[in-house]
Motif scaffolding. Structure first.
Motif: not given
Length: 331
Positions: A133, A236, A245, A255
């Motif tokens: 991420q 999250r 987010t 994303n």
């Protein structure tokens, strides 16, 4: 009758022997025999300490144990990963060379249209290994506590706010370009040669913000030297549950999760790919491997070769559209 019986037994034995010989001379078995005792090279197309490097050095030794071969992690950085990638594209398809890469691979396809190889079509997907991420982070001196604060100032001062990246075409760069596109703001890009120098200037306040992988940003966030404005994923992260987010932060449904995976050279036999995939699936399920990944902010994952191929193809199309729309080049 007795002679016929003996003949039948001998015939069955002969057929069994031929079957065994065929198995031993299958492309997979021959490749295994020719590679036996040779080092397995895992080529990492970026510098040591990156997420890809961590994956290679975690998975590599365990894969080597299962295959009965020594493993060498070979960092071949340069040209946004293209140097190391090309080395695998040109490697013999005998199971002695694999590529450990990230979604930069598919971004490069559109950023470098004159490459002498196709980084998507000219590699054989073996398995997805994990997801990583990206966090949108800023220096505390900006005074921003939320993504909404950033967007307010960006709209009031177009082009006056700058952001860093480890270089043109990196996931950090294109993630911010997507952020800009979705939110209709203009931020000035300051490309660096690598993550460490970009982070140094971000910590020093020379640049305002950037996207960073969790394992890079987390120590600085805990020390109060960086502020996390949002995470570019659908949910999250357990390491930073307080960070929303970007969608939750009213900064667009963005994303930008990075996939990591392993590829083989073109021409690698399907049965060899299947064998490697099965071994990797077992390795990625090991508790110690999951822990090693998760402490670095990566989520372990596996796939079939075909599932991974489809993911790579979809992502290539997704980033190609953004690169074309934003007029981004690697020059």
């Amino acid at each position: 009758m007795q002679t016929d019986g003996k003949f039948s037994v001998r015939r069955r034995d002969a057929l069994a022997a031929l079957g065994g010989l065929a198995a031993l001379t299958s492309p997979f078995a021959m490749a295994q025999q020719s590679a036996e005792g040779q080092p397995l090279r895992l080529i990492v197309p970026f510098t040591p300490g990156t997420g890809i490097d961590i994956i290679a050095r975690t998975v590599g030794p365990r894969l080597g144990q299962r295959l009965g071969r020594p493993v060498v992690v070979d960092n071949r950085a340069g040209a946004s990963g293209n140097i190391g990638t090309e080395a695998v594209v040109r490697a013999a398809p005998n199971g002695s060379t694999l590529l450990v890469s990230v979604n930069t691979l598919v971004m490069n396809r559109s950023l470098y249209p004159k490459l002498p190889f196709d980084p998507v079509k000219d590699l054989v997907p073996v398995s997805l290994t994990s997801w990583g991420q990206l966090l949108l982070v800023t220096n505390p001196s900006t005074g921003w506590h939320t993504a909404a604060d950033l967007l307010r100032d960006a709209k009031a001062r177009p082009g006056r706010i700058n952001y860093a990246s480890p270089g043109v075409g990196t996931p950090h760069h294109l993630s911010m370009e997507l952020f800009k596109s979705v939110n209709g703001v203009f931020l000035t890009h300051i490309p660096y040669r690598g993550t460490s120098t970009a982070v140094t200037d971000l910590l020093g306040g020379q640049v305002d913000l950037m996207f960073l992988p969790i394992h890079v940003a987390l120590p600085h966030i805990k020390a109060g030297k960086l502020v996390a404005l949002g995470i570019g994923s659908d949910k999250r992260h357990p390491l930073l549950p307080q960070v929303p987010t970007l969608a939750e932060a009213k900064a667009g449904n963005i994303n930008v999760a990075m996939w990591y995976g392993i590829f083989a050279p073109p021409g690698t036999q399907p049965d060899q790919v299947t064998h490697l995939n099965h071994e990797l699936k077992d390795i990625l399920a090991l508790p110690e491997v999951r822990t090693a990944f998760e402490t670095q902010g990566m989520d372990p994952a596996s796939s079939t070769p075909e599932e991974f191929r489809q993911l790579v193809a979809r992502d290539a199309d997704r980033w190609a559209s953004l690169i074309k729309a934003q007029g981004i080049t690697a020059d």
